[in-house]
Enzyme design. Structure first.
Site, short mmCIF file in Angstrom:
data_model
loop_
_atom_site.label_atom_id
_atom_site.label_comp_id
_atom_site.label_asym_id
_atom_site.label_seq_id
_atom_site.Cartn_x
_atom_site.Cartn_y
_atom_site.Cartn_z
N ASP A 31 13.32 0.99 0.96
CA ASP A 31 12.41 1.99 1.50
C ASP A 31 12.99 3.38 1.25
OD1 ASP A 31 9.86 1.58 3.61
OD2 ASP A 31 10.73 3.60 3.59
N THR A 122 -2.91 -2.97 -2.90
CA THR A 122 -4.27 -3.01 -3.43
C THR A 122 -4.48 -1.82 -4.37
OG1 THR A 122 -4.92 -3.97 -1.34
CG2 THR A 122 -6.71 -3.23 -2.78
N ARG A 156 -2.85 -9.90 1.83
CA ARG A 156 -4.10 -10.13 2.58
C ARG A 156 -3.87 -10.21 4.08
NH1 ARG A 156 -6.97 -15.04 -0.10
NH2 ARG A 156 -8.87 -14.07 0.65
N LYS A 208 -9.20 -8.66 -4.25
CA LYS A 208 -8.83 -7.92 -3.04
C LYS A 208 -9.78 -6.75 -2.79
CE LYS A 208 -6.94 -6.69 0.58
NZ LYS A 208 -5.72 -6.28 1.13
N ARG A 215 -16.33 -6.00 3.77
CA ARG A 215 -16.17 -5.55 5.16
C ARG A 215 -16.88 -4.21 5.37
NH1 ARG A 215 -14.75 -7.54 9.60
NH2 ARG A 215 -13.21 -5.98 10.17
N HIS A 245 -25.34 -16.32 13.92
CA HIS A 245 -25.04 -17.76 13.84
C HIS A 245 -24.33 -17.97 12.52
CE1 HIS A 245 -28.41 -18.03 11.04
NE2 HIS A 245 -29.12 -17.37 11.92
N GLY A 258 -11.40 3.00 9.68
CA GLY A 258 -10.16 3.73 9.38
C GLY A 258 -9.09 2.85 8.79
N CYS A 261 -6.88 0.68 4.39
CA CYS A 261 -7.50 -0.33 3.51
C CYS A 261 -9.00 -0.16 3.32
CB CYS A 261 -7.20 -1.72 4.07
SG CYS A 261 -5.43 -2.04 4.23
N TYR A 321 -7.00 3.84 14.61
CA TYR A 321 -8.22 3.38 13.94
C TYR A 321 -8.74 2.05 14.49
CZ TYR A 321 -6.25 -0.31 10.97
OH TYR A 321 -5.68 -1.47 10.52
N1 LIG Z 1 -1.20 -2.86 6.75
C1 LIG Z 1 -2.12 -3.73 6.40
O1 LIG Z 1 -2.82 -4.31 7.25
C2 LIG Z 1 -2.32 -4.11 4.95
C3 LIG Z 1 -3.15 -5.19 4.69
C4 LIG Z 1 -3.34 -5.59 3.39
C5 LIG Z 1 -2.75 -4.88 2.37
N2 LIG Z 1 -1.96 -3.80 2.62
C6 LIG Z 1 -1.38 -3.11 1.47
O2 LIG Z 1 -0.07 -2.70 1.75
C7 LIG Z 1 0.11 -1.35 1.36
C8 LIG Z 1 1.17 -0.75 2.22
O3 LIG Z 1 0.64 -0.68 3.54
P1 LIG Z 1 1.53 -0.61 4.83
O4 LIG Z 1 0.57 -0.81 5.95
O5 LIG Z 1 2.72 -1.48 4.73
O6 LIG Z 1 2.01 0.92 4.79
P2 LIG Z 1 3.04 1.61 5.78
O7 LIG Z 1 2.70 3.05 5.77
O8 LIG Z 1 3.11 0.88 7.08
O9 LIG Z 1 4.45 1.41 5.07
C9 LIG Z 1 4.73 1.82 3.78
C10 LIG Z 1 6.25 1.94 3.60
O10 LIG Z 1 6.49 2.19 2.23
C11 LIG Z 1 7.52 3.16 2.15
N3 LIG Z 1 7.50 3.77 0.82
C12 LIG Z 1 6.67 4.75 0.35
N4 LIG Z 1 6.97 5.01 -0.94
C13 LIG Z 1 7.99 4.20 -1.28
C14 LIG Z 1 8.73 4.00 -2.48
N5 LIG Z 1 8.49 4.69 -3.58
N6 LIG Z 1 9.72 3.07 -2.47
C15 LIG Z 1 10.00 2.36 -1.36
N7 LIG Z 1 9.33 2.51 -0.20
C16 LIG Z 1 8.33 3.41 -0.17
C17 LIG Z 1 7.26 4.09 3.31
O11 LIG Z 1 8.40 4.84 3.66
C18 LIG Z 1 6.84 3.10 4.40
O12 LIG Z 1 7.94 2.65 5.17
C19 LIG Z 1 -1.29 -0.73 1.52
O13 LIG Z 1 -1.48 0.39 0.71
C20 LIG Z 1 -2.18 -1.87 1.12
O14 LIG Z 1 -2.40 -1.86 -0.27
C21 LIG Z 1 -1.73 -3.41 3.91
#
Ligand SMILES: NC(=O)c1ccc[n+]([C@@H]2O[C@H](COP(=O)([O-])OP(=O)(O)OC[C@H]3O[C@@H](n4cnc5c(N)ncnc54)[C@H](O)[C@@H]3O)[C@@H](O)[C@H]2O)c1
Length: 409
Positions: A31, A122, A156, A208, A215, A245, A258, A261, A321
């Site tokens: 990270d 995604t 997912r 995806k 949705r 149903h 919000g 996604c 959200y």
């Molecule tokens: N959260 C969900 O419910 C969900 C569901 C399905 C898919 N996703 C996918 O996951 C992706 C990430 O979502 P999230 O909810 O985990 O985001 P988030 O904001 O919770 O976390 C993202 C993390 O990535 C880190 N980061 C940013 N740039 C980076 C880099 N270059 N190298 C390493 N780390 C880096 C950030 O510091 C942060 O800790 C979404 O864009 C989406 O495509 C999320």
């Protein structure tokens, strides 16, 4: 067991690290945030509201899950590299690839022959085969499909249910070529019960996107039905319950959509076909309907006070959200607050998950922590925050606007 790097330790990446470690893999979590890395290595969980995750990090953090900001070194030490960093939209709804580019550049610098790279974020169709492949090849000097393997596998999960979803939801993998698909399938089968192959990376990417579109369109339909029911003097929620149903699943109406996604993915489709004969007309209309809901609810307040908005005090309850999720990205409450402030209303923010200072910083309004909603002309209950129902029911002078079907008085 495999050595795996996971780039992006957020709400999606961390549960993935947890299930990988639980299956016996050695995980290098990458990270850009030193605070996130430090917490994980101490066995603490930087993400809230995810059942099972704190326990998993207490067990594996700093041991089977080694967090680091040194992405290149993590790539050098591992054989499978997963990218799950966020992809945001800019103000013109165009994807900003900065995070994916940075993560893939670092992986490219440490990539070795025989490695597997998987993108889970995604993305618009073609990103894996185009942008990601080109970056990895340029930085590693290796040829995708021949010297390293490349695949796409959509994440997912749903925040709040992530670890459970890993067990229940099919994991889809689509490779650049058959060997990449095979390699990714074998790897994911080591920790997911149900892995299914897509023909190629584009099909997996599209799968995806259309889940998100489904949705968004269905929420827009619910919002339209909600508004038309109101025009006709019908209780939408009663009619919805009676109508639903197995073959009719009308979603919940509300203030909008919000998060990272659902409001984002439809734009990948709308943009991809904007110059084609077959455009994504319904998808675009649905986006517009969902975006217009804040305006719709704001007009109830502004119209309700009949020309004296300057004196109108409004409590907006539910700023994240979705209830129970500490995430404010793209939250429709922010739009509602901005519209009300523009009309001169004095707006207060209420949310059990967000501390007062953060409410002031992020939303530009004072936080209200009291219990007496008689202080307000209007209270807008955005999320299903049951905690406030009793106080709202007890307040006689306030007009309560329920954006969802929150057990009205
Ligand atoms: N959260 C969900 O419910 C969900 C569901 C399905 C898919 N996703 C996918 O996951 C992706 C990430 O979502 P999230 O909810 O985990 O985001 P988030 O904001 O919770 O976390 C993202 C993390 O990535 C880190 N980061 C940013 N740039 C980076 C880099 N270059 N190298 C390493 N780390 C880096 C950030 O510091 C942060 O800790 C979404 O864009 C989406 O495509 C999320």
């Amino acid at each position: 067991m495999t050595k795996v790097s996971v780039s992006g330790l957020g709400k999606a990446g961390l549960p993935l690290c947890a299930v990988l470690a639980e299956a016996g893999h050695t995980v290098y979590g990458v990270d850009v945030s030193p605070q996130v890395v430090e917490k994980i290595n101490k066995g603490q969980c930087p993400v809230s509201g995810e059942p099972g995750l704190p326990e998993a990090l207490e067990k594996h953090g700093g041991k089977n899950i080694q967090a680091t900001t040194n992405a290149k070194k993590a790539a050098q030490e591992t054989d499978v590299h997963i990218i799950i960093v966020p992809l945001f939209l800019d103000e013109n709804h165009k994807p900003d690839y900065k995070n994916i580019d940075e993560a893939s550049e670092k992986i490219g610098q440490g990539l070795k022959k025989g490695d597997l790279v998987v993108l889970e974020t995604t993305v618009p169709v073609g990103t894996t085969k185009g942008r990601l492949k080109n970056k990895l090849e340029a930085l590693s000097g290796l040829k995708a499909g021949q010297e390293f393997h490349l695949a796409y596998s959509p994440e997912r999960i749903m925040t709040g249910y992530s670890l459970d979803r890993f067990k229940r939801f099919p994991k889809i993998v689509g490779g650049l070529d058959d060997k990449s698909t095979e390699k990714a399938h074998k790897f994911y089968s080591s920790f997911c019960e149900n892995v299914s192959k897509a023909t190629d990376t584009e099909t997996a990417e599209y799968t995806k996107i259309i889940e998100g579109v489904y949705r968004d369109v269905n929420i827009a339909l619910a919002n339209e039905l909600f508004k038309t029911a109101e025009t006709l003097g019908i209780d939408f929620w009663e009619a919805r319950e009676a109508a639903n149903h197995k073959y009719c699943e009308i979603h919940e109406a509300g203030l909008g959509v919000g998060g990272h996604c659902i409001p984002v993915y439809p734009h990948f489709l709308i943009d991809a076909v904007k110059d084609a004969k077959q455009k994504a007309v319904l998808t675009k209309t649905a986006r517009d309907i969902n975006e217009s809901m804040a305006q719709y609810f704001s007009e109830k307040i502004i119209g309700g006070k009949q020309g004296t908005p300057g004196k109108c005090r409004v409590a907006v309850i539910g700023l994240t959200y979705r209830e129970g999720v500490d995430e404010t990205h793209n939250t429709p409450s922010k739009k509602l607050i901005q519209l009300l402030k523009k009309e001169g209303c004095k707006v207060y923010g209420v949310d059990p998950l967000i501390p007062s200072q953060r409410i002031e910083d992020e939303f530009g309004v004072e936080a209200y922590e009291g219990e007496d909603f008689n202080e307000f002309d209007f209270a807008v209950l955005v999320n299903k925050e049951e905690k406030y129902l009793e106080a709202l029911n007890a307040a006689e002078n306030v007009s309560v606007i329920y954006c969802k079907n929150q057990l009205k008085k």
